[in-house]
Design an enzyme around this catalytic site. Structure first.
Site, PDB file in Angstrom:
ATOM      1  N   CYS A  21      -7.804   2.785   3.653  1.00 54.22           N
ATOM      2  CA  CYS A  21      -8.408   2.838   2.326  1.00 54.22           C
ATOM      3  C   CYS A  21      -7.466   3.390   1.269  1.00 54.22           C
ATOM      4  CB  CYS A  21      -9.661   3.723   2.326  1.00 54.22           C
ATOM      5  SG  CYS A  21     -10.935   3.187   3.447  1.00 54.22           S
ATOM      6  N   GLY A  47      -5.388  -1.235   1.712  1.00 54.29           N
ATOM      7  CA  GLY A  47      -6.606  -1.898   2.128  1.00 54.29           C
ATOM      8  C   GLY A  47      -6.680  -3.282   1.532  1.00 54.29           C
ATOM      9  N   GLY A 123     -10.394   8.054   4.592  1.00 55.14           N
ATOM     10  CA  GLY A 123     -10.368   8.958   5.737  1.00 55.14           C
ATOM     11  C   GLY A 123     -11.345   8.512   6.800  1.00 55.14           C
ATOM     12  N   TYR A 262       5.152   5.380   7.138  1.00 53.89           N
ATOM     13  CA  TYR A 262       4.753   3.982   6.931  1.00 53.89           C
ATOM     14  C   TYR A 262       3.709   3.764   5.852  1.00 53.89           C
ATOM     15  CZ  TYR A 262       2.654  -0.578   8.010  1.00 53.89           C
ATOM     16  OH  TYR A 262       2.150  -1.845   7.932  1.00 53.89           O
TER      17      TYR A 262
END
Length: 488
Positions: A21, A47, A123, A262
């Site tokens: 997200c 996302g 999260g 990343y």
């Protein structure tokens, strides 16, 4: 952002970890929804399955949610005009678990006794299923399969009178990781969990205040970066006034270390460090720890590029683009079960044959998850005529699943949990394979190494050292054991 099935994810990107997200919110800006749409463009990498924006015009809330990218859904005038107001928040979603359905697209919105409540969440709540069962038994009716909705029900059912107290009471019942942007009658609330696992930054654009998952989103809208929202902090913005609360017991933060490896865009700043510079430093550490004689250093694009530059500079071996990536292949081009799914890697990556032929090459990538992509990349290099193919990975072996908002397979599907490094090298058919050590990763971040007693970051995917309870995971494991113990 929990839904239902944790481990299967479609398409040619299925062998990459995914941050699920990105969130963006603005308070006090004319045409707030348009600003949010621009910010979400910059967070699209976080996302890519769905996006949503909720605005508030001072009287009513307005929401538009859609499957797919921000572009194509929020670049139309009629959509933005239908989202009036100077307060808005938005969300881009990559579902780690369960159905990709409109009912799970955020921001989620509900009418509470205190008024409208919209929330965008980055999260994962690791006791969401436990809380959900309790809430349903008490009469709550859920409209989605997202863990984020649990927060709304906890706020709605809290015994406190004041909305902020109800919100804090709700957060004190959840475990795991969350960065939230909420729109409420008391203003916009931005907060992070006490460990600060997931990122959230704050900026200013004229008289407006902006919150975003990464600083790059501030850059895109021309906002000034002010600071990170602190772990365990609530920032409330209402009519240009801003105040800060720290309602939780202070604990040592554990931000996700994989943001630097990343997840974050390389042009972002995370905790006052350039993500790009850190990734180059990771490559440099990797070259020092795992040297090998070769002719070329080749990144696996795009995520391996900064680390490969650092590796090349440290080793003195030339850096070359031996793999060319197509940026026009979407994740959903090939669906699960298609007979041509195995072609996904070749659709996205192609060997630069004239450069590779006859060369000893070092491939640099950010991680190995299942190993299937690495195997195909190595085979691609062999087919292009590489004399030797050595693989170097800019993170330690991923041996454990993540329960804090990262798309990780169950542990039995993680290659590093099933094989030692020699076995992994044989599996991907590389001449050699090496990963940066956990201490090397910490050194690249400016630490002397990992302190086992109080590590600076959440690195559970590499170490198994989870910084919070894992209630849902543990309850599911106990239930499975109980089934195994039942008599036939």
């Amino acid at each position: 952002m929990l839904t239902t099935n944790p481990f299967d994810h479609p398409g040619p990107d299925g062998d990459k970890l995914r941050e699920e997200c990105g969130v963006f919110g603005v308070s006090g800006a004319d045409g707030a929804a348009a600003v949010v749409a621009l910010g979400l463009h910059a967070l699209q990498h976080r996302g890519q399955e769905a996006a949503g924006i909720t605005s508030w015009d001072g009287v009513n809330f307005h929401t538009h949610r859609a499957m797919g990218h921000v572009a194509g859904n929020f670049d139309r005038d009629e959509v933005i005009r239908a989202l009036p107001g100077n307060v808005a928040c938005g969300h881009v979603r990559y579902s780690t678990t369960g159905e990709t359905a409109l009912r799970n697209v955020q921001p989620l919105y509900a009418e509470l006794a205190s008024g409208g409540f919209a929330v965008a969440h980055n999260g994962n709540i690791s006791n969401a299923l436990h809380l959900r069962r309790e809430l349903i038994q008490r009469g709550s009716i859920f409209q989605s399969t997202s863990d984020t909705e649990t927060i709304i029900h906890l706020v709605a059912t809290s015994g406190y009178r004041d909305l902020l107290d109800r919100f804090i009471d709700a957060l004190k019942q959840v475990e795991g990781a969350y960065s939230l942007i909420c729109m409420t009658p008391v203003g916009m609330i931005a907060c992070r969990d006490p460990l600060g696992v997931r990122p959230l930054v704050m900026g200013r654009l004229g008289d407006s205040v902006i919150f975003a998952s990464e600083t790059v989103a501030l850059d895109v809208v021309g906002a000034e970066y002010l600071r990170d929202v602190e772990p365990g902090e609530l920032v409330i913005v209402n009519n240009g006034e801003m105040r800060s609360l720290h309602p939780f017991t202070a604990i040592a933060p554990r931000p996700c270390i994989f943001e630097w490896v990343y997840f974050s865009r390389p042009d972002s700043i995370a905790q006052d460090r350039s993500v790009y510079t850190v990734r180059k430093a990771i490559g440099s550490e990797l070259a020092s720890e795992a040297p090998v004689e070769a002719d070329l250093v080749v990144p696996v694009p795009d995520s391996g590029v900064p680390a490969a530059i650092g590796y090349a500079q440290q080793s003195g071996i030339p850096f070359e683009l031996g793999i060319i990536r197509s940026h026009y292949v979407g994740r959903t081009f090939i669906q699960p079960g298609d007979k041509v799914r195995h072609l996904g890697v070749k659709l996205k990556h192609n060997a630069n044959r004239a450069l590779i032929q006859g060369k000893r090459i070092i491939l640099v990538d950010d991680s190995i998850v299942r190993g299937t992509t690495s195997l195909k990349i190595v085979e691609m290099m062999r087919e292009a005529g590489a004399a030797e193919v050595h693989m170097r990975i800019a993170s330690p072996p991923t041996t454990h699943s993540c329960f804090y908002g990262v798309d990780t397979p169950e542990r039995s599907k993680l290659l590093a949990a099933q094989m030692n490094i020699a076995g992994m090298a044989e599996f991907i058919k590389a001449d050699s394979l090496a990963f940066i050590s956990i201490d090397g990763l910490y050194r690249a971040l400016g630490e002397s190494g990992r302190t086992a007693v109080l590590p600076r970051y959440c690195d559970a995917c590499f170490t198994g050292d989870y910084p919070t309870p894992l209630t849902d995971h543990n309850e599911q494991a106990l239930a499975q054991l109980a089934l195994l113990d039942e008599p036939a």
